[in-house]
Design a protein around this motif. Structure first.
Motif, PDB file in Angstrom:
ATOM      1  N   LEU A  11      49.726 -49.399  42.228  1.00 38.23           N
ATOM      2  CA  LEU A  11      48.796 -49.508  43.352  1.00 38.23           C
ATOM      3  C   LEU A  11      48.763 -48.188  44.106  1.00 38.23           C
ATOM      4  N   ARG A  38      39.688 -48.124  29.573  1.00 40.81           N
ATOM      5  CA  ARG A  38      39.982 -49.018  30.688  1.00 40.81           C
ATOM      6  C   ARG A  38      39.023 -50.198  30.659  1.00 40.81           C
ATOM      7  N   ALA A  40      37.802 -53.232  33.409  1.00 41.24           N
ATOM      8  CA  ALA A  40      37.821 -53.907  34.696  1.00 41.24           C
ATOM      9  C   ALA A  40      37.405 -55.359  34.505  1.00 41.24           C
ATOM     10  N   PRO A  88      37.956 -46.809  44.264  1.00 41.13           N
ATOM     11  CA  PRO A  88      38.099 -48.248  43.986  1.00 41.13           C
ATOM     12  C   PRO A  88      37.543 -48.626  42.614  1.00 41.13           C
ATOM     13  N   ASP A  90      37.845 -47.140  39.952  1.00 39.54           N
ATOM     14  CA  ASP A  90      38.795 -46.802  38.891  1.00 39.54           C
ATOM     15  C   ASP A  90      39.775 -47.948  38.629  1.00 39.54           C
ATOM     16  N   THR A  91      39.730 -48.975  39.457  1.00 38.24           N
ATOM     17  CA  THR A  91      40.608 -50.120  39.273  1.00 38.24           C
ATOM     18  C   THR A  91      40.312 -50.811  37.954  1.00 38.24           C
ATOM     19  N   GLN A 118      48.167 -51.807  34.530  1.00 39.17           N
ATOM     20  CA  GLN A 118      47.217 -52.036  35.617  1.00 39.17           C
ATOM     21  C   GLN A 118      47.206 -50.870  36.592  1.00 39.17           C
ATOM     22  N   VAL A 119      46.004 -50.428  36.923  1.00 38.49           N
ATOM     23  CA  VAL A 119      45.810 -49.439  37.981  1.00 38.49           C
ATOM     24  C   VAL A 119      44.917 -50.077  39.033  1.00 38.49           C
ATOM     25  N   THR A 120      45.395 -50.114  40.264  1.00 35.59           N
ATOM     26  CA  THR A 120      44.633 -50.702  41.359  1.00 35.59           C
ATOM     27  C   THR A 120      44.489 -49.669  42.471  1.00 35.59           C
ATOM     28  N   VAL A 121      43.240 -49.408  42.837  1.00 39.86           N
ATOM     29  CA  VAL A 121      42.956 -48.445  43.902  1.00 39.86           C
ATOM     30  C   VAL A 121      42.446 -49.228  45.099  1.00 39.86           C
ATOM     31  N   SER A 122      43.185 -49.191  46.169  1.00 38.29           N
ATOM     32  CA  SER A 122      42.842 -49.985  47.352  1.00 38.29           C
ATOM     33  C   SER A 122      42.122 -49.129  48.380  1.00 38.29           C
TER      34      SER A 122
END
Length: 123
Positions: A11, A38, A40, A88, A90-91, A118-122
Motif C-alpha cells: 500500500l 497487471r 485491476a 490510483p 495503478d492499483t 497486490q499494489v494499492t495506491v491510496s
C-alpha cells in the motif's frame, strides 16, 4: 520449466514509489524475455513493461512511460519494476511473466507466470 516469485507489493499513497521484484528459477534466465502485467478488478490483464533477455530491449505501456522502469539482473535471475509517481489507477495485482525469445506485449504469448502481488495506491 520456470518458476516465478514476485515480491514488493503493498500500500502506497498517491505520488509514492514501490519496487517490485521477480525471482526466477532455472539456469537459462537470459534466454527469457520478462514482463510485468497487471490486472485491476473488472478489467483485463494488461502489459505494463517488458525487457529482452540481454536487458537492452524494453517496452513500456503508454500509461506508465516516464514513471516506471523495468530492469533485470541476469546474474541474480531477477527482474525488477521500479514504480514512481504512483496514481490510483495503478492499483492492481501485478504479475511477472516469462517467455523464450523476443519480448512481446500480449499476455497469451507468455508461458510462465508468477502468483501476483497486490499494489494499492491510496488517495
Amino acid at each position: 520449466q520456470v518458476q516465478l516469485i514476485e515480491s514488493g507489493g503493498g500500500l502506497v499513497q498517491v505520488g509514492g514509489s514501490l519496487s517490485l521484484s521477480c525471482a526466477a528459477s532455472g539456469r537459462t534466465f537470459r534466454d527469457y524475455a520478462m514482463a510485468w502485467f497487471r490486472q485491476a478488478p473488472g478489467k483485463e490483464r494488461e502489459i505494463v513493461a517488458a525487457v529482452g533477455g540481454s536487458g537492452i530491449s524494453k517496452f513500456y505501456a503508454d500509461s506508465v512511460k516516464g514513471r516506471f522502469t523495468i530492469s533485470r539482473d541476469n546474474a541474480k535471475n531477477t527482474v525488477y519494476l521500479q514504480m514512481n509517481s504512483l496514481k490510483p489507477e495503478d492499483t492492481a495485482v501485478y504479475y511477472c511473466a516469462a517467455k523464450t525469445g523476443a519480448l512481446r506485449s500480449l499476455s497469451h504469448e507468455y508461458d510462465y507466470w508468477g502468483q501476483g502481488t497486490q499494489v494499492t495506491v491510496s488517495s
